[in-house]
Design a protein around this motif. Structure first.
Motif, PDB file in Angstrom:
ATOM      1  N   ALA A 119       2.618   1.612  -3.375  1.00  0.00           N
ATOM      2  CA  ALA A 119       1.654   1.994  -4.408  1.00  0.00           C
ATOM      3  C   ALA A 119       1.290   3.468  -4.300  1.00  0.00           C
ATOM      4  O   ALA A 119       1.122   4.161  -5.318  1.00  0.00           O
ATOM      5  CB  ALA A 119       0.399   1.133  -4.293  1.00  0.00           C
ATOM      6  N   LEU A 120       1.189   3.963  -3.062  1.00  0.00           N
ATOM      7  CA  LEU A 120       0.898   5.381  -2.870  1.00  0.00           C
ATOM      8  C   LEU A 120       2.038   6.241  -3.406  1.00  0.00           C
ATOM      9  O   LEU A 120       1.806   7.284  -4.041  1.00  0.00           O
ATOM     10  CB  LEU A 120       0.659   5.665  -1.384  1.00  0.00           C
ATOM     11  CG  LEU A 120       0.352   7.121  -1.014  1.00  0.00           C
ATOM     12  CD1 LEU A 120      -0.854   7.643  -1.788  1.00  0.00           C
ATOM     13  CD2 LEU A 120       0.127   7.249   0.497  1.00  0.00           C
ATOM     14  N   ARG A 174       4.045   5.459  -5.847  1.00  0.00           N
ATOM     15  CA  ARG A 174       3.946   5.402  -7.314  1.00  0.00           C
ATOM     16  C   ARG A 174       2.905   6.408  -7.813  1.00  0.00           C
ATOM     17  O   ARG A 174       3.133   7.134  -8.795  1.00  0.00           O
ATOM     18  CB  ARG A 174       3.559   4.002  -7.775  1.00  0.00           C
ATOM     19  CG  ARG A 174       4.572   2.907  -7.477  1.00  0.00           C
ATOM     20  CD  ARG A 174       4.016   1.557  -7.948  1.00  0.00           C
ATOM     21  NE  ARG A 174       4.696   0.423  -7.352  1.00  0.00           N
ATOM     22  CZ  ARG A 174       5.771  -0.170  -7.845  1.00  0.00           C
ATOM     23  NH1 ARG A 174       6.310   0.299  -8.957  1.00  0.00           N
ATOM     24  NH2 ARG A 174       6.312  -1.218  -7.237  1.00  0.00           N
ATOM     25  N   THR A 175       1.757   6.446  -7.132  1.00  0.00           N
ATOM     26  CA  THR A 175       0.692   7.359  -7.542  1.00  0.00           C
ATOM     27  C   THR A 175       1.125   8.815  -7.371  1.00  0.00           C
ATOM     28  O   THR A 175       0.905   9.657  -8.245  1.00  0.00           O
ATOM     29  CB  THR A 175      -0.581   7.093  -6.712  1.00  0.00           C
ATOM     30  OG1 THR A 175      -1.015   5.754  -6.948  1.00  0.00           O
ATOM     31  CG2 THR A 175      -1.691   8.059  -7.094  1.00  0.00           C
ATOM     32  N   MET A 176       1.764   9.120  -6.245  1.00  0.00           N
ATOM     33  CA  MET A 176       2.219  10.488  -5.995  1.00  0.00           C
ATOM     34  C   MET A 176       3.252  10.917  -7.034  1.00  0.00           C
ATOM     35  O   MET A 176       3.218  12.047  -7.531  1.00  0.00           O
ATOM     36  CB  MET A 176       2.804  10.590  -4.588  1.00  0.00           C
ATOM     37  CG  MET A 176       1.783  10.416  -3.482  1.00  0.00           C
ATOM     38  SD  MET A 176       2.552  10.353  -1.837  1.00  0.00           S
ATOM     39  CE  MET A 176       3.233  12.006  -1.722  1.00  0.00           C
ATOM     40  N   ILE A 222       7.624   4.185 -11.423  1.00  0.00           N
ATOM     41  CA  ILE A 222       6.405   4.790 -11.936  1.00  0.00           C
ATOM     42  C   ILE A 222       5.830   3.854 -12.995  1.00  0.00           C
ATOM     43  O   ILE A 222       6.554   3.470 -13.929  1.00  0.00           O
ATOM     44  CB  ILE A 222       6.676   6.177 -12.527  1.00  0.00           C
ATOM     45  CG1 ILE A 222       7.223   7.118 -11.449  1.00  0.00           C
ATOM     46  CG2 ILE A 222       5.418   6.762 -13.152  1.00  0.00           C
ATOM     47  CD1 ILE A 222       7.696   8.463 -11.980  1.00  0.00           C
ATOM     48  N   PRO A 223       4.584   3.430 -12.879  1.00  0.00           N
ATOM     49  CA  PRO A 223       4.031   2.446 -13.819  1.00  0.00           C
ATOM     50  C   PRO A 223       4.217   2.853 -15.279  1.00  0.00           C
ATOM     51  O   PRO A 223       3.852   3.954 -15.691  1.00  0.00           O
ATOM     52  CB  PRO A 223       2.543   2.399 -13.437  1.00  0.00           C
ATOM     53  CG  PRO A 223       2.518   2.778 -11.993  1.00  0.00           C
ATOM     54  CD  PRO A 223       3.608   3.805 -11.834  1.00  0.00           C
ATOM     55  N   ASP A 235       0.821  -1.205   0.000  1.00  0.00           N
ATOM     56  CA  ASP A 235       0.000   0.000   0.000  1.00  0.00           C
ATOM     57  C   ASP A 235       0.860   1.263   0.000  1.00  0.00           C
ATOM     58  O   ASP A 235       0.583   2.217  -0.732  1.00  0.00           O
ATOM     59  CB  ASP A 235      -0.914   0.009   1.232  1.00  0.00           C
ATOM     60  CG  ASP A 235      -2.046  -1.005   1.123  1.00  0.00           C
ATOM     61  OD1 ASP A 235      -2.276  -1.500   0.000  1.00  0.00           O
ATOM     62  OD2 ASP A 235      -2.680  -1.305   2.145  1.00  0.00           O
ATOM     63  N   THR A 264       3.615   9.814 -10.054  1.00  0.00           N
ATOM     64  CA  THR A 264       2.925  10.014 -11.326  1.00  0.00           C
ATOM     65  C   THR A 264       2.218  11.367 -11.342  1.00  0.00           C
ATOM     66  O   THR A 264       2.321  12.130 -12.309  1.00  0.00           O
ATOM     67  CB  THR A 264       1.906   8.889 -11.562  1.00  0.00           C
ATOM     68  OG1 THR A 264       2.577   7.627 -11.554  1.00  0.00           O
ATOM     69  CG2 THR A 264       1.201   9.065 -12.898  1.00  0.00           C
ATOM     70  N   ASP A 265       1.497  11.665 -10.259  1.00  0.00           N
ATOM     71  CA  ASP A 265       0.741  12.919 -10.189  1.00  0.00           C
ATOM     72  C   ASP A 265       1.662  14.139 -10.169  1.00  0.00           C
ATOM     73  O   ASP A 265       1.338  15.180 -10.756  1.00  0.00           O
ATOM     74  CB  ASP A 265      -0.150  12.924  -8.947  1.00  0.00           C
ATOM     75  CG  ASP A 265      -1.279  11.898  -9.024  1.00  0.00           C
ATOM     76  OD1 ASP A 265      -1.531  11.378 -10.128  1.00  0.00           O
ATOM     77  OD2 ASP A 265      -1.891  11.614  -7.977  1.00  0.00           O
TER      78      ASP A 265
END
Length: 440
Positions: free
Chosen positions: A251-252, A254-256, A305-306, A248, A258-259
């Motif tokens: 994954a957070l 990775r999302t941050m 980063i995906p 978790d 990306t954003d």
């Protein structure tokens, strides 16, 4: 070679306590130290198998049984080609059990003060014309120095050919300072932020401010994007510990990342502190293998980063049905040029740049020459330019001309993409294409 904040020069960045001193720029020139007897004796001793000067240097590796020490040139020229600059050994936070922690670290054993600005300019002006890269950090937080941004701008304005890199915790910068850093011309910036939430971050980065670090990272990226700049390349380096290595939390992050729009998120594997480092991702485990191409030290392109890790498909265009099923080798006469047409597809979510103002990270097609058994003969055998930026999912035809080896025989040509000055795509898991080559 590392310029410590007190003006002394040491032989490498793995010397937090300043034990392996080559000389002092307060009393000698960089050239005099680089070519002096201490440095020259060290080179001779290393060629002979080892040196007591190195002591407990963690970069030292034992020779394998019956191996001879590698021989390196003793005549290394007048000046080094790479230089670390330490603005200060002081830090504004206290990383758990780190050697640069204010309470217990190196500031109790050597001077932690600020590098004299006039000494800095003298060293840079002497070494600048010969240096290819400057790492603007060492121990401590570089941007605690009140003139750190002036120093960055000084290097890039006077010696634009120098690849300038820095690593920071991001907390000594203001938002405007982060934006100024983005505009300075610096080539690469790494923010060290070990966690995706304030609580996990602060367990290692004690007294750190997670929100401020992320805010300054975001400001730097926003300034780069707003001004249409292609530098700095921006990394988020995340050390994995037992308290921040859950699916978790990662994954957070990775999302941050990306954003925020940063260029690269990478995990760092450590074995310290003993009671904190991640056991989940120790080398050799299946979990480690799952993120292997996203680890900082594994390669220079892997990205957490995906979709951001570069992947490509390379096809050799052929005319006959036998060629199309891979049954026919390429053929050439010894020493003669061979024209090959390839089709390259970008399988990642980031564009492959065909050019770059700073001369690095542009992507080209490379042909590597190998023996018939796969042994590498020449990694840089030939290059071909991309006709334009290759966008995600797009395919382009790239012709490449290789000169056949002068000796007849059977060879292999291995085709891969290379991010110039950084790494080959294969190192981050991208598949290569190999074709037999018969030379007559």
């Amino acid at each position: 070679m590392v310029l410590l904040c007190d003006g002394r020069l040491v032989c490498g960045c793995a010397d937090p306590y300043g034990k392996r001193v080559l000389g002092d720029t307060r009393t000698a020139s960089v050239s005099a130290v680089w070519t002096g007897e201490v440095a020259s004796a060290l080179r001779r001793d290393i060629n002979a198998g080892g040196s007591t000067f190195c002591g407990d240097c963690p970069l030292k590796l034992p020779l394998k049984k019956d191996d001879q020490p590698p021989q390196r040139a003793v005549d290394v020229g007048e000046l080094p080609s790479r230089l670390y600059i330490e603005c200060t050994a002081a830090c504004n936070i206290s990383c758990n059990q780190a050697c640069c922690a204010p309470e217990t670290g190196i500031t109790r054993t050597r001077q932690a003060g600020m590098l004299d600005y006039d000494l800095f300019t003298r060293v840079v002006d002497e070494a600048g014309p010969a240096v290819g890269r400057i790492d603007f950090f060492n121990y401590g937080e570089a941007f605690l120095h009140k003139r750190a941004l002036d120093m960055v701008e000084y290097i890039k304005s006077r010696y634009p050919h120098v690849y300038l890199y820095t690593s920071t915790n991001g907390l000594a910068l203001t938002e405007e300072g982060a934006r100024r850093l983005a505009r300075s011309g610096i080539d690469e910036v790494t923010f060290s932020i070990d966690g995706a939430t304030p609580d996990t971050y602060a367990k290692y980065r004690q007294r750190g401010d997670f929100a401020k670090a992320i805010r300054n990272l975001g400001a730097l990226v926003d300034e780069k994007r707003t001004n249409g700049l292609d530098v700095p390349f921006v990394n988020w380096r995340y050390i994995l510990f037992t308290h921040n290595d859950s699916d978790d939390e990662m994954a957070l992050a990775r999302t941050m990342a990306t954003d925020l729009g940063i260029d690269r998120l990478s995990w760092e594997i450590t074995d310290h502190p003993e009671d904190m480092f991640s056991r989940r991702f120790t080398p050799g485990t299946t979990e480690y293998a799952r993120i292997e191409h996203e680890i900082w030290d594994q390669n220079n392109l892997g990205n957490a980063i995906p979709g951001a890790t570069p992947r490509a498909r390379i096809e050799i265009e052929t005319s006959s049905w036998l060629d199309r099923i891979g049954g026919a080798p390429l053929k050439a006469r010894a020493g003669q040029p061979l024209e090959i047409r390839t089709r390259v597809t970008n399988l990642s979510t980031r564009a492959f740049p065909a050019h770059a103002t700073y001369g690095r990270r542009l992507v080209r097609l490379g042909a590597q020459l190998c023996a018939e058994d796969g042994a590498l003969i020449d990694r840089d055998y030939e290059r071909a330019w991309l006709p334009s930026h290759l966008q995600a999912g797009d395919t382009v035809t790239i012709p490449i001309t290789v000169k056949a080896p002068g000796t007849p025989g059977r060879y292999l040509l291995k085709f891969d993409l290379v991010s110039e000055g950084i790494d080959w795509f294969e190192k981050s898991g991208s598949r290569t294409t190999v074709k037999p080559l018969v030379v007559r």
